[in-house]
Scaffold this motif. Structure first.
Motif, PDB file in Angstrom:
ATOM      1  N   ARG A 143       3.221   2.415   6.110  1.00 43.98           N
ATOM      2  CA  ARG A 143       3.794   1.954   4.840  1.00 43.98           C
ATOM      3  C   ARG A 143       2.890   0.907   4.187  1.00 43.98           C
ATOM      4  N   ARG A 144       2.399  -0.021   4.996  1.00 42.48           N
ATOM      5  CA  ARG A 144       1.561  -1.105   4.459  1.00 42.48           C
ATOM      6  C   ARG A 144       0.268  -0.579   3.846  1.00 42.48           C
ATOM      7  N   VAL A 145      -0.447   0.289   4.572  1.00 42.97           N
ATOM      8  CA  VAL A 145      -1.715   0.795   4.056  1.00 42.97           C
ATOM      9  C   VAL A 145      -1.482   1.699   2.844  1.00 42.97           C
ATOM     10  N   THR A 146      -0.382   2.436   2.829  1.00 38.53           N
ATOM     11  CA  THR A 146      -0.081   3.316   1.697  1.00 38.53           C
ATOM     12  C   THR A 146       0.311   2.494   0.465  1.00 38.53           C
ATOM     13  N   LEU A 147       1.075   1.444   0.661  1.00 33.23           N
ATOM     14  CA  LEU A 147       1.433   0.570  -0.470  1.00 33.23           C
ATOM     15  C   LEU A 147       0.204  -0.147  -1.024  1.00 33.23           C
TER      16      LEU A 147
END
Length: 180
Positions: free
Chosen positions: A27-31
């Motif tokens: 989620r973090r890298v995609t956001l």
């Protein structure tokens, strides 16, 4: 027998914690990729318009399309991370394969679109020469998207997530499309 039950529940909790941490990283890298795409879309559109560069404006549209793949990963991970149930006793991980397939199609469509746009606009003459602002926007986009690619590919490889790796390559295609 109660020791076996306790041990199994402990293993289950550890596995669930590891899965939760993996999802948090995805989620973090995609956001981060989404934020970069939003900022680069706005920056390249303004710089392309003010810098008299149709190519940079078109590249802004390409960055906007990258949001689709980011959203696809975020939506997909909700489903592929679901625990096993009666209908899916082995879990839902195969959904990630489907998401990866869609990402591959998006990447291929991007490549076809770039080639088409290059061929169609090749004979056109430009009324104005693009300014250094357009060049700076493209150079900045290359550096930012390459950083996002490297971070995303590292996370994808570490977590063995084919969807995250495919999304990383979509970031790389955006960096490469900014070169011309």
């Amino acid at each position: 027998m109660s020791a076996d039950v306790t041990e199994n529940s402990d293993v289950g909790r550890l596995r669930q914690a590891a899965d939760s941490e993996q999802l948090r990283k995805i989620r973090r890298v995609t956001l981060l990729g989404m934020a970069a795409n939003i900022l680069l879309t706005a920056f390249k559109f303004v710089a392309g318009f003010l810098g008299h560069s149709q190519a940079v404006v078109a590249d802004a549209v390409h960055s906007l399309s990258d949001l689709f793949t980011d959203l696809l990963v975020l939506a997909g991970m909700r489903y592929w991370s679901a625990p096993a149930d009666d209908d899916h006793p082995h879990g839902h991980r195969r959904i990630e394969t489907i998401i990866t397939g869609f990402l591959g199609l998006a990447l291929a469509a991007t490549g076809v679109g770039l080639v088409y746009q290059a061929v169609v606009t090749l004979p056109e003459e430009h009324e104005t020469v693009p300014t250094w602002l357009a060049f700076a926007a493209a150079a900045t986009a290359i550096v930012i998207k390459e950083f996002v690619y490297r971070w995303t590919i590292a996370v994808g490889r570490k977590l063995k997530s084919s969807s995250v790796i495919a999304n990383a390559w979509h970031h790389r295609s955006d960096a490469l499309s900014s070169i011309p």
